[in-house]
Each structure stands twice: as structure tokens, then as C-alpha cells.
Design an enzyme around this catalytic site. Sequence first.
Site, mmCIF file in Angstrom:
data_model
loop_
_atom_site.group_PDB
_atom_site.id
_atom_site.type_symbol
_atom_site.label_atom_id
_atom_site.label_comp_id
_atom_site.label_asym_id
_atom_site.label_seq_id
_atom_site.Cartn_x
_atom_site.Cartn_y
_atom_site.Cartn_z
ATOM 1 N N THR A 1 4.382 -4.320 39.220
ATOM 2 C CA THR A 1 4.290 -3.621 37.817
ATOM 3 C C THR A 1 5.777 -3.645 37.089
ATOM 4 O OG1 THR A 1 4.848 -1.463 38.461
ATOM 5 C CG2 THR A 1 2.303 -2.138 38.155
ATOM 6 N N HIS B 1 1.074 2.270 35.178
ATOM 7 C CA HIS B 1 0.223 1.043 36.199
ATOM 8 C C HIS B 1 -1.313 0.820 35.812
ATOM 9 C CE1 HIS B 1 3.635 1.632 39.306
ATOM 10 N NE2 HIS B 1 3.959 2.605 38.661
ATOM 11 N N HIS C 1 12.984 4.620 26.416
ATOM 12 C CA HIS C 1 13.419 4.883 27.897
ATOM 13 C C HIS C 1 13.586 3.522 28.325
ATOM 14 C CE1 HIS C 1 9.312 4.474 28.682
ATOM 15 N NE2 HIS C 1 9.502 4.898 29.618
ATOM 16 N N GLN D 1 14.808 1.594 34.596
ATOM 17 C CA GLN D 1 14.965 1.594 33.260
ATOM 18 C C GLN D 1 16.445 0.871 32.935
ATOM 19 O OE1 GLN D 1 13.680 5.593 32.109
ATOM 20 N NE2 GLN D 1 11.760 5.099 33.022
ATOM 21 N N GLN E 1 0.788 3.352 21.136
ATOM 22 C CA GLN E 1 2.121 2.895 21.079
ATOM 23 C C GLN E 1 2.277 1.437 20.280
ATOM 24 O OE1 GLN E 1 5.399 3.930 23.687
ATOM 25 N NE2 GLN E 1 5.525 1.642 24.161
ATOM 26 N N ASP F 1 -2.158 -2.327 43.168
ATOM 27 C CA ASP F 1 -0.704 -2.018 42.792
ATOM 28 C C ASP F 1 0.381 -2.252 44.025
ATOM 29 O OD1 ASP F 1 1.522 -0.359 42.214
ATOM 30 O OD2 ASP F 1 0.038 0.461 40.564
ATOM 31 N N GLU G 1 6.174 -4.468 25.552
ATOM 32 C CA GLU G 1 5.506 -4.127 24.097
ATOM 33 C C GLU G 1 6.511 -4.308 22.931
ATOM 34 O OE1 GLU G 1 3.794 -0.251 24.562
ATOM 35 O OE2 GLU G 1 2.636 -1.281 26.515
ATOM 36 N N TRP H 1 8.950 -0.499 31.793
ATOM 37 C CA TRP H 1 8.709 -1.934 31.866
ATOM 38 C C TRP H 1 7.594 -2.157 30.770
ATOM 39 C CZ3 TRP H 1 11.046 -6.021 31.738
ATOM 40 C CH2 TRP H 1 10.517 -7.415 31.950
ATOM 41 N N ASN H 2 6.694 -1.472 30.614
ATOM 42 C CA ASN H 2 5.624 -1.651 29.731
ATOM 43 C C ASN H 2 6.125 -1.455 28.261
ATOM 44 O OD1 ASN H 2 3.026 -2.136 31.393
ATOM 45 N ND2 ASN H 2 3.956 -0.124 32.044
#
Length: 471
Positions: free
Chosen positions: A145, A26, A363, A388, A348, A123, A371, A366-367
Site C-alpha cells: 500500500t 488500506h 499530510h 509521508q 476527497q 495487505d 489522488e 500515499w493515497n
Amino acid sequence: QQRNSSDEPIHDTPHCLVVPLPATGHINPMLQFSKRLISKRIRVTLVLTRFVSKSITATTAREEEFNVRLDSISDGFDDGGMEAAESTRVYLDTFREVGSGALSRLIEKQSDAGEPVHCVVYDHCIPWCLDVAKKFGLVGAAFLTQSCAVDTIYNHVYQGLIRPPVTEQGILTLRTLPGLPPLKSEDLPSLVSKFGTYPAIFGALVGQFSNIDEADWVFCNSVYELENEAADWLSKRLPKLTTIGPTIPSMYLDKRLKADVDYGFSIFKPSNELCMNWLANKPNGSVVYVSFGSLASLGPAQMEELFSGLNNSGHYFLWVVRKTEETKLPKNYCFNPEKGLIVSWCSQLEVLASGAVGCFVTHCGWNSTLEGLSLGVPMVAMPQWTDQPTNAKFIRDVWGMGVRAEGGGDGLVKREEIERCVREVMGGERGEEIRRNGDKWKNVMKDAVSEGGSSDRCISQFAGSLINQVL
Ligand code: UDP
């Protein structure tokens, strides 16, 4: 004093507080969103909890490094953060109680210091921030998010159109959800398909809609072109919805851009030299990068299957195993250090962008999904929980960006399946097709945040409206 990308000081411009939930998945996107706002002449203060603030002061923590002003509020757990609470419910309830007062005092303090606040971007998991903003007559903006698809599902739950636990009858509804491909139970967010697990998080994700109609803006960290049908449906329910993603530093999307306002992606500093040195002498596209994000936790049996699957695939692998997970690595495991590297954290984005990585075992946080798409890296989806499984469904069936490693009846994904998936993605026809799709999505993501792109236009519109309102 904050500066925008053309290096002009931005003083008499609107001031936004950006308030993330204190979790990596987040904070990272909301930090990047803050930087995009600064580049549009908005002053931003990123509001962290005291505990996160103290943790980063101990490691990186220089404001200049982020080019975003930092401030902090108490969540009631200044010494131990979320981990110190006896449960997630206790944490979220305490944060609401203590945080509402603390955020109000911060707004007053800023005003006394001659830095009046005009807007609170909060958020979606902490919707009480909107009530605080409205108490002071400020503009309030929700920041989602998760993907539009996932929020479409939670919105159906909120409206009572899906009633977990999802029965066979309910599954029929899921085959025809607007804007989504036909879903099976295993494609749903785990908090819906395995109703009753993590009830406090489920409550927060459904509860985000309780006051959202009062928000002046609703930002979703997604890209319109990525899930236009879900975005169109969701914006009928949430007319203020706009997509502003991916919240990834521009320099990773377009190599010609230098690091200027985007410098410093993560609040948590990785020791990255080891990874980058190890990757440096690996051929292009030859390394399998493996990460399960900041929260997911695999059991020892799954760790052993994963280790063997990677080792047996014969490819190089770089595996992030967080400190807290290390004890679950198989006893007496051994591998050739030229072939594999296990680290406790890395940068990452830098790793994915290195060129050496040809496959991302993920996994499907969402980020991480955004990416992987932004850098066009083929994925092996191993979803664990929350949103996920739905992200995994899109990765394989909607965007054609990877395969899904299927678990057996006991939920365990076996070594043979992991090896098969890695081999399929790293070579063969399927791999070729995924890489072609990767090139397409990479461009879509870059275009969205480039000047005039769908996300860039939404951010400009917001900034322009705030500037007009305030000046
Ligand atoms: N991440 C990182 N280094 C690592 C593992 C993860 O920087 O070794 C970052 C990753 O780039 C992403 C975030 O941590 O931005 C994880 O967010 P995501 O939504 O993928 O998963 P979560 O941690 O929320 O489950």
C-alpha cells in the site's frame, strides 16, 4: 452474482479473497483493486474485520453499492476494532493469532458453499495471510500500500543495509540509494529517521519481506512511470513485483467514463452535500483544500498555526477536521463562512475533482498523494509521520507537484510559512509550473490504468494467469 463491466454474469471464474488491514488508507485502495479484478472476470470477496463490517452496516453497507461481495473475519476485537487494543503490537499479534484461524475457516466455508477460493490477495502488513493461502495450496499475492521508493528504503532496512537509528555515516548511504534521489534524514519515513517511535508498525513494514519471496504475485499500488527507477530496483529484489495503481475509480481519471463498476469509493460514507454545495459557487481553482487523512493528529499549537495561515492567505479554504480532532481547534476561532468551511469528513476525490480546488494542503499519505497527482492538483506538503516525508520529497523534487511547508526546530510549521506556501502554489510562477506538471501527471496516471496501460497490463496478466490456472 457479480457482473463485470460488460454486464455479463461472472460465475465460473476464479475467486479471490482480498484482505486489507482495517484502516481507511488500506481498505480504500484494496476495494478499488477488487473492482478492477471484477472488471477482468475475477470473482472477488473483500474480507473485512467484524468490527469494520459492523460499522459500515450501521452506515452504508449494502453490497450492491460497492458491487463487491463482502465477508468478515474476527481480528479478536469484534466490538472495538484496532482502537480497543491496548497497543498496536497487541492488535497485530492478536490479529495474526485469531485471524489465521478465522481466514482458514472462511476459505473452508466458501468451499462448502460451492464458491471455492483460488487466490488470496493480502495487505503487506499482515503477511501471515500468505501462510494461510499456502496451507490450502492457493495462489498468494501481496498488496503493497506504499510507494516503491518507500518499500525500497524498508527493504534496505530488512537486508541490514540501513541500520536505524541512521547516523551521519548512514546518511551517506542514503545519498546513493538505488532509484531514489539523494535523501536527507527529514526525507526518510519517520519510523526510520525517528527510530523507536511506533516500533510495532516499523516491525510490520520491515517484516513484510519475511515471507514475500513465497508470494506468487506482488502488487504495488503505484504507477511504473511515476517511479520507474525505484520500481526497477525493487523488482530486482522482488521479481514478482508489478505496479497496478492508481487505485482510483476510472471516472475520476477520465470524465467521459460513467460510474459503472467504480461506484462507491469509500467504505466510510461522508456527508458530502454540504461540501459540494459550498464548492459549487466558487470560481475555478480558487479553493485551498486541507486534509490530514484518517489517522494523523496535529497538536493544538499546529492547529492554530494552520488556521491562521489559511485565514491570512485570503483564499477560500475547505478543511477536514475529524470529530476526534475538533477539540484542538483554536478557542474562539472565527472566520467568514463564505470564506471557509470546516467539515469532519468528505468524499476527497469528489472534492479534488470539483475544479474549484486549486491547492491541496496534505499530510502526503500515499493515497492522498496519488489522488492529488491523478487529478493534477498542486500540493502543499505537510508530512506528519510514516512514509509521508518520503512522499513529500517526491511531490516537490521529483514530480514538481508542490512545495513543502518547513517546520522550525520545534517541528512546528508556522502560520507565515503556511501562508507563504499557499500563496506560492495558488499564484505566481511556481504555481504555473506546478499546474503544467499537474497536466502531465494526470495523463500519466490515466494512461496507466486505461486499456493497454502499464498498470492495466499487469492486472490483465494476473487475471489471465488465474483464469488459465483454474479453468
Ligand atoms: N479521505 C476521504 N475524506 C476525507 C479525508 C480523506 O475520503 O475527508 C480519504 C482519501 O481520499 C484517501 C484516504 O482517505 O483515500 C486517506 O488515505 P491516505 O493514504 O492519504 O492517508 P491515511 O489516512 O492512511 O493517513
